[in-house]
Motif scaffolding. Structure first.
Motif, PDB file in Angstrom:
ATOM      1  N   PHE A 168       0.842  -1.191   0.000  1.00 18.90           N
ATOM      2  CA  PHE A 168       0.000   0.000   0.000  1.00 18.90           C
ATOM      3  C   PHE A 168       0.877   1.241   0.000  1.00 18.90           C
ATOM      4  CE2 PHE A 168      -2.389  -3.291   2.347  1.00 18.90           C
ATOM      5  CZ  PHE A 168      -3.454  -3.442   1.460  1.00 18.90           C
ATOM      6  N   ALA A 169       0.610   2.137  -0.952  1.00 24.17           N
ATOM      7  CA  ALA A 169       1.364   3.383  -1.080  1.00 24.17           C
ATOM      8  C   ALA A 169       0.801   4.427  -0.120  1.00 24.17           C
ATOM      9  CB  ALA A 169       1.286   3.885  -2.523  1.00 24.17           C
ATOM     10  N   PRO A 170       1.546   5.516   0.129  1.00 26.06           N
ATOM     11  CA  PRO A 170       1.072   6.546   1.051  1.00 26.06           C
ATOM     12  C   PRO A 170      -0.234   7.216   0.612  1.00 26.06           C
ATOM     13  CG  PRO A 170       3.070   7.247  -0.090  1.00 26.06           C
ATOM     14  CD  PRO A 170       2.909   5.789  -0.355  1.00 26.06           C
ATOM     15  N   ASN A 171      -0.553   7.154  -0.689  1.00 24.57           N
ATOM     16  CA  ASN A 171      -1.798   7.768  -1.170  1.00 24.57           C
ATOM     17  C   ASN A 171      -2.950   6.764  -1.251  1.00 24.57           C
ATOM     18  OD1 ASN A 171      -1.036   6.217  -3.337  1.00 24.57           O
ATOM     19  ND2 ASN A 171      -0.867   7.892  -4.805  1.00 24.57           N
ATOM     20  N   GLY A 172      -2.751   5.545  -0.743  1.00 25.82           N
ATOM     21  CA  GLY A 172      -3.814   4.548  -0.739  1.00 25.82           C
ATOM     22  C   GLY A 172      -3.770   3.575  -1.913  1.00 25.82           C
ATOM     23  N   TRP A 173      -2.932   3.863  -2.906  1.00 23.12           N
ATOM     24  CA  TRP A 173      -2.785   2.939  -4.038  1.00 23.12           C
ATOM     25  C   TRP A 173      -2.255   1.599  -3.540  1.00 23.12           C
ATOM     26  CZ3 TRP A 173       1.805   0.667  -5.578  1.00 23.12           C
ATOM     27  CH2 TRP A 173       1.827   0.031  -6.832  1.00 23.12           C
ATOM     28  N   GLY A 174      -2.762   0.514  -4.124  1.00 25.55           N
ATOM     29  CA  GLY A 174      -2.323  -0.800  -3.686  1.00 25.55           C
ATOM     30  C   GLY A 174      -1.902  -1.689  -4.836  1.00 25.55           C
ATOM     31  N   LYS A 175      -1.048  -2.644  -4.539  1.00 24.60           N
ATOM     32  CA  LYS A 175      -0.579  -3.586  -5.539  1.00 24.60           C
ATOM     33  C   LYS A 175      -0.434  -4.959  -4.885  1.00 24.60           C
ATOM     34  CE  LYS A 175       3.220  -4.374  -8.857  1.00 24.60           C
ATOM     35  NZ  LYS A 175       2.334  -4.401 -10.040  1.00 24.60           N
ATOM     36  N   THR A 176      -0.803  -5.998  -5.631  1.00 24.74           N
ATOM     37  CA  THR A 176      -0.681  -7.366  -5.131  1.00 24.74           C
ATOM     38  C   THR A 176       0.523  -8.045  -5.769  1.00 24.74           C
ATOM     39  OG1 THR A 176      -3.077  -7.578  -4.829  1.00 24.74           O
ATOM     40  CG2 THR A 176      -1.811  -9.614  -4.927  1.00 24.74           C
ATOM     41  N   LEU A 177       1.373  -8.640  -4.928  1.00 25.41           N
ATOM     42  CA  LEU A 177       2.549  -9.374  -5.394  1.00 25.41           C
ATOM     43  C   LEU A 177       2.410 -10.834  -4.994  1.00 25.41           C
ATOM     44  CD1 LEU A 177       5.297  -6.952  -3.970  1.00 25.41           C
ATOM     45  CD2 LEU A 177       4.188  -6.793  -6.213  1.00 25.41           C
ATOM     46  N   TRP A 178       3.212 -11.691  -5.620  1.00 28.72           N
ATOM     47  CA  TRP A 178       3.290 -13.098  -5.224  1.00 28.72           C
ATOM     48  C   TRP A 178       4.753 -13.474  -5.056  1.00 28.72           C
ATOM     49  CZ3 TRP A 178      -0.804 -16.170  -3.992  1.00 28.72           C
ATOM     50  CH2 TRP A 178      -2.067 -15.679  -4.315  1.00 28.72           C
ATOM     51  N   THR A 179       5.069 -14.127  -3.974  1.00 27.92           N
ATOM     52  CA  THR A 179       6.455 -14.522  -3.743  1.00 27.92           C
ATOM     53  C   THR A 179       6.819 -15.731  -4.597  1.00 27.92           C
ATOM     54  OG1 THR A 179       5.843 -15.948  -1.881  1.00 27.92           O
ATOM     55  CG2 THR A 179       6.408 -13.661  -1.381  1.00 27.92           C
ATOM     56  N   ASP A 180       8.114 -15.853  -4.931  1.00 21.86           N
ATOM     57  CA  ASP A 180       8.580 -17.017  -5.668  1.00 21.86           C
ATOM     58  C   ASP A 180       8.959 -18.124  -4.677  1.00 21.86           C
ATOM     59  OD1 ASP A 180      11.043 -16.336  -4.584  1.00 21.86           O
ATOM     60  OD2 ASP A 180      11.849 -15.517  -6.443  1.00 21.86           O
ATOM     61  N   SER A 181       9.631 -19.150  -5.143  1.00 22.96           N
ATOM     62  CA  SER A 181       9.954 -20.301  -4.291  1.00 22.96           C
ATOM     63  C   SER A 181      10.892 -19.939  -3.140  1.00 22.96           C
ATOM     64  CB  SER A 181      10.574 -21.427  -5.130  1.00 22.96           C
ATOM     65  OG  SER A 181      11.763 -20.981  -5.760  1.00 22.96           O
ATOM     66  N   THR A 182      11.613 -18.816  -3.258  1.00 24.35           N
ATOM     67  CA  THR A 182      12.518 -18.390  -2.192  1.00 24.35           C
ATOM     68  C   THR A 182      11.856 -17.396  -1.239  1.00 24.35           C
ATOM     69  OG1 THR A 182      13.451 -16.518  -3.427  1.00 24.35           O
ATOM     70  CG2 THR A 182      14.458 -18.687  -3.786  1.00 24.35           C
ATOM     71  N   GLY A 183      10.550 -17.172  -1.434  1.00 22.99           N
ATOM     72  CA  GLY A 183       9.839 -16.216  -0.602  1.00 22.99           C
ATOM     73  C   GLY A 183      10.073 -14.775  -1.013  1.00 22.99           C
ATOM     74  N   SER A 184      10.673 -14.568  -2.180  1.00 21.17           N
ATOM     75  CA  SER A 184      11.049 -13.223  -2.615  1.00 21.17           C
ATOM     76  C   SER A 184      10.043 -12.613  -3.582  1.00 21.17           C
ATOM     77  CB  SER A 184      12.424 -13.258  -3.290  1.00 21.17           C
ATOM     78  OG  SER A 184      13.402 -13.763  -2.404  1.00 21.17           O
ATOM     79  N   ALA A 185       9.958 -11.300  -3.545  1.00 21.31           N
ATOM     80  CA  ALA A 185       9.133 -10.528  -4.467  1.00 21.31           C
ATOM     81  C   ALA A 185       9.731  -9.130  -4.535  1.00 21.31           C
ATOM     82  CB  ALA A 185       7.680 -10.478  -4.002  1.00 21.31           C
ATOM     83  N   SER A 186       9.257  -8.320  -5.460  1.00 23.31           N
ATOM     84  CA  SER A 186       9.773  -6.956  -5.565  1.00 23.31           C
ATOM     85  C   SER A 186       8.710  -6.045  -6.138  1.00 23.31           C
ATOM     86  CB  SER A 186      11.034  -6.911  -6.443  1.00 23.31           C
ATOM     87  OG  SER A 186      10.732  -7.289  -7.773  1.00 23.31           O
ATOM     88  N   PHE A 187       8.870  -4.757  -5.882  1.00 20.18           N
ATOM     89  CA  PHE A 187       7.973  -3.757  -6.462  1.00 20.18           C
ATOM     90  C   PHE A 187       8.754  -2.463  -6.629  1.00 20.18           C
ATOM     91  CE2 PHE A 187       7.756  -2.759  -2.009  1.00 20.18           C
ATOM     92  CZ  PHE A 187       7.510  -1.396  -1.928  1.00 20.18           C
ATOM     93  N   THR A 188       8.252  -1.586  -7.475  1.00 20.72           N
ATOM     94  CA  THR A 188       8.895  -0.301  -7.719  1.00 20.72           C
ATOM     95  C   THR A 188       7.984   0.819  -7.243  1.00 20.72           C
ATOM     96  OG1 THR A 188      10.087  -1.160  -9.645  1.00 20.72           O
ATOM     97  CG2 THR A 188       9.888   1.236  -9.455  1.00 20.72           C
ATOM     98  N   PRO A 189       8.344   1.527  -6.182  1.00 25.38           N
ATOM     99  CA  PRO A 189       7.507   2.619  -5.690  1.00 25.38           C
ATOM    100  C   PRO A 189       7.543   3.806  -6.650  1.00 25.38           C
ATOM    101  CG  PRO A 189       9.584   2.596  -4.514  1.00 25.38           C
ATOM    102  CD  PRO A 189       9.576   1.367  -5.385  1.00 25.38           C
ATOM    103  N   ILE A 190       6.418   4.438  -6.818  1.00 23.18           N
ATOM    104  CA  ILE A 190       6.330   5.570  -7.732  1.00 23.18           C
ATOM    105  C   ILE A 190       6.424   6.889  -6.975  1.00 23.18           C
ATOM    106  CG2 ILE A 190       4.880   6.723  -9.453  1.00 23.18           C
ATOM    107  CD1 ILE A 190       3.603   4.006 -10.018  1.00 23.18           C
TER     108      ILE A 190
END
Length: 239
Positions: free
Chosen positions: A177-199
């Motif tokens: 969840f971004a500071p302005n309320g925007w949200g994004k759903t991620l899924w972790t891979d087999s190592t429990g890792s995920a990533s996102f790029t904040p705007i």
């Protein structure tokens, strides 16, 4: 009949509110030796900017435990005092490295057959040493980890890892969840890792939940058929 239906509606609403709300920690991602570091604990719905007043925290949620883990792996119990719309605690770093603050609370009341376990954490970088900076430093049953850093930057990828029972949690849904309320759903891979790029710059909150249908038992005299666990983690992003 009507009274029964109204009672059921109220119970469903209470359950949905309990599952929608979360506890989270806010603190500066950097600290200094010899200088008090403030840690704030909130309860509510972060994405909606809905912070519950202290007298509205449900059940015994305010009876959470807050623990500091030093770079040298010493554990220190932190005491909280009420603030305006949050509880706050302080600690004073005495060595360089990464300090981890962990929160855990199992709600006294059982909701809709579920025991509710809340978790949250934060990391604070003091000096330039990376001592103590590891995902497994956090002992919570479910947790989110990012590498300790003074701040992350907008438009740069942020890598995170989710652990469940101290092991990588693969194929796990993660909400950002971004500071302005925007949200994004991620899924972790087999190592429990995920990533996102904040705007946008500001404070982002990462939230992950897990339902354990194999654990049953009795909790404060009430039976439960599953355990719902939630973990939150805030990330500061600069321009």
């Amino acid at each position: 009949m009507i009274r029964s239906m109204l009672l059921m509606a109220v119970m469903v609403l209470a359950v949905s509110q309990a599952f929608a709300h979360a506890l989270w920690i806010e603190t500066s991602p950097s600290g200094k030796k010899g200088q008090a570091q403030e840690v704030r604990i909130f309860f509510g719905e972060y994405a909606d900017k809905d912070i519950s007043p202290l007298d509205k925290w449900f059940s015994d949620t305010k009876a959470y435990t807050l623990t500091l883990i030093t770079p040298g792996k010493k554990t220190v119990k932190l005491s909280s005092v009420p603030g305006s719309d949050h509880y706050k605690a302080f600690f004073t770093p005495t060595e360089d490295g990464v300090y981890t603050v962990v929160l855990q609370h199992t709600v006294k009341d059982v909701y809709h057959g579920s025991r509710l376990d809340y978790h949250s954490s934060a990391v604070v970088q003091v000096g330039t040493s990376s001592g103590g900076d590891a995902a497994t430093t956090n002992p919570n049953r479910i947790s989110v980890y990012t590498k300790a850093k003074d701040s992350y930057r907008a438009n740069e990828s942020i890598a995170l890892q989710v652990l469940l029972n101290q092991a990588a949690a693969g194929s796990k849904e993660v909400e950002v969840f971004a500071p302005n309320g925007w949200g994004k759903t991620l899924w972790t891979d087999s190592t429990g890792s995920a990533s996102f790029t904040p705007i946008w710059p500001g404070r982002y909150m990462v939230e992950v939940a897990d339902t354990d249908n194999k654990t049953t038992g009795d909790h404060h005299g009430k039976p439960f058929q599953k355990v719902w666990r939630c973990a939150t983690y805030c990330i500061e992003v600069s321009e």
